[in-house]
Scaffold this motif. Structure first.
Motif, PDB file in Angstrom:
ATOM      1  N   ALA A 338      -7.398  24.467 -14.881  1.00  0.00           N
ATOM      2  CA  ALA A 338      -8.661  23.967 -14.323  1.00  0.00           C
ATOM      3  C   ALA A 338      -8.437  23.245 -13.002  1.00  0.00           C
ATOM      4  CB  ALA A 338      -9.338  23.034 -15.320  1.00  0.00           C
ATOM      5  N   ALA A 339      -7.219  22.688 -12.845  1.00  0.00           N
ATOM      6  CA  ALA A 339      -6.914  21.939 -11.625  1.00  0.00           C
ATOM      7  C   ALA A 339      -6.501  22.841 -10.458  1.00  0.00           C
ATOM      8  CB  ALA A 339      -5.794  20.929 -11.910  1.00  0.00           C
ATOM      9  N   LEU A 340      -6.262  24.120 -10.734  1.00  0.00           N
ATOM     10  CA  LEU A 340      -5.856  25.023  -9.667  1.00  0.00           C
ATOM     11  C   LEU A 340      -7.009  25.217  -8.689  1.00  0.00           C
ATOM     12  CD1 LEU A 340      -3.952  27.770 -11.706  1.00  0.00           C
ATOM     13  CD2 LEU A 340      -2.953  26.024 -10.211  1.00  0.00           C
ATOM     14  N   PRO A 341      -6.702  25.356  -7.392  1.00  0.00           N
ATOM     15  CA  PRO A 341      -7.777  25.579  -6.414  1.00  0.00           C
ATOM     16  C   PRO A 341      -8.404  26.945  -6.619  1.00  0.00           C
ATOM     17  CG  PRO A 341      -5.618  25.815  -5.389  1.00  0.00           C
ATOM     18  CD  PRO A 341      -5.364  25.272  -6.762  1.00  0.00           C
ATOM     19  N   GLU A 342      -9.667  27.033  -6.286  1.00  0.00           N
ATOM     20  CA  GLU A 342     -10.373  28.301  -6.377  1.00  0.00           C
ATOM     21  C   GLU A 342      -9.774  29.285  -5.358  1.00  0.00           C
ATOM     22  OE1 GLU A 342     -12.806  29.357  -8.304  1.00  0.00           O
ATOM     23  OE2 GLU A 342     -12.938  27.473  -9.434  1.00  0.00           O
ATOM     24  N   PRO A 343      -9.621  30.563  -5.730  1.00  0.00           N
ATOM     25  CA  PRO A 343      -9.091  31.546  -4.760  1.00  0.00           C
ATOM     26  C   PRO A 343     -10.032  31.695  -3.567  1.00  0.00           C
ATOM     27  CG  PRO A 343      -9.962  32.637  -6.723  1.00  0.00           C
ATOM     28  CD  PRO A 343      -9.943  31.183  -7.036  1.00  0.00           C
TER      29      PRO A 343
END
Length: 344
Positions: A338-343
């Motif tokens: 969930a913490a990963l940046p949006e592509p």
């Protein structure tokens, strides 16, 4: 795993309510949830619950004392609301300084609720949202929502549906989810939906500390989820609460028992209330034959559909550790994703 921040955050309310390291309740199983299993669950960081069942007040007092001798940690007592000596059993819990009382097996009578509230935290079972609200208004401090996937006496609705219906509607209530839970993924899913904790029975019934007969535990190891079937009510005059158990010759014997009692009703040889009581006594005897005597052919092998996840006879501490580790790892991975940046 000793550091479980994600799990602890979601179970904070349940852990505070129970006074245990983990918000994992042991389901109260007649003949199984006695001093050895209950103390093992509490000692491992969960919350054990004695199944009073048909015990007399003296028997219950002795069981509580014996359990307390095996664990310094908190545990509770499950009382059946239909027990003819219910208020006497509540008095035993009061005299024994029991901290948590579970009232199960029907809508708790007001006198029993008031008596429990004088000295302990009260836990009740809620089969639907309307009754959940009623129980909270009546004084229940926490609820268990148990789906039809569970073993033993069951309601008609699955945990997946109950959780969707009840958890979002009562976000401030302390609610434990039960029925069909057998691994950390199931635990994590219920917590993410809003449960304060969980209750498990089937995995603990097959644990090393369970006094259940070795043949009973071996039946669990061999079984798949589809083998745990709900009993069928044959006659509307015999309002039998469905029971989930492993299919065996005892399943057919129960059908025959219902037919026999219905025929006696037809002939006027027995009153309806006594007829229903005879059915319940049948189950109690059949369960004892399986759990204590190891009669896995004609006894009642009460088990939830999570029985397919019982892969080994393990110590309770190992079971709880695996549930905690699996749930924490899964929750941590989901938060990391969930913490990963949006592509872009």
């Amino acid at each position: 795993m000793t550091d479980t921040p994600h799990l602890d955050r979601l179970t904070a309310r349940g852990r505070a309510f129970l006074g245990s390291r983990h918000a994992i309740l042991g389901g109260a199983m007649t003949w199984v949830s006695e001093r050895h299993l209950v103390s093992a669950i509490s000692n491992a960081g969960g919350f054990g619950v004695i199944a009073c069942g048909a015990m007399t007040p003296d028997m219950l007092a002795a069981e509580i004392e014996a359990t307390r001798a095996l664990t310094p940690r908190p545990f509770g007592v499950n009382l059946i609301t239909l027990h003819p000596l219910l208020l006497d059993l509540v008095a035993v819990c009061r005299d024994q300084r029991v901290s948590h009382v579970v009232l199960a097996g029907g809508l708790p009578p007001a006198p029993a609720i008031a008596a429990v509230k004088d000295f302990a935290k009260l836990i009740c079972f809620a089969p639907n949202l309307a009754l959940a609200r009623k129980l909270l208004r009546s004084g229940a401090d926490a609820l268990v929502i148990e789906g039809s996937e569970a073993g033993g006496h069951i309601g008609p609705v699955s945990l997946a549906v109950l959780a969707q219906e009840i958890l979002p509607a009562l976000p401030e209530a302390t609610i434990f989810a039960a029925g069909g839970l057998g691994n950390g993924a199931g635990v994590a899913a219920m917590l993410e939906m809003g449960a304060s904790g969980v209750q498990l029975g089937t995995r603990f019934a097959a644990s090393a500390e369970s006094i259940a007969h070795p043949a009973f535990k071996q039946a669990f190891l061999r079984a798949a989820a589809r083998d745990a079937v709900a009993s069928v009510q044959l006659d509307p005059r015999l309002p039998v609460i469905p029971v989930r158990a492993l299919r065996n010759a005892g399943t057919e014997a129960f059908m025959a028992k219902q037919r026999e009692v219905a025929e006696r009703l037809d002939r006027g040889e027995i009153e309806p209330a006594l007829a229903s009581l005879e059915i319940e006594h049948y189950w109690a005897g059949a369960l004892r034959r399986a759990v204590i005597d190891g009669d896995v052919e004609t006894g009642s092998l009460m088990a939830g559909q999570s029985v397919g996840m019982v892969k080994a006879i393990e110590p309770v501490a190992t079971i709880i550790a695996s549930l905690v580790d699996e749930a924490e790892s899964l929750l941590a991975r989901r938060q990391a994703r969930a913490a990963l940046p949006e592509p872009a």
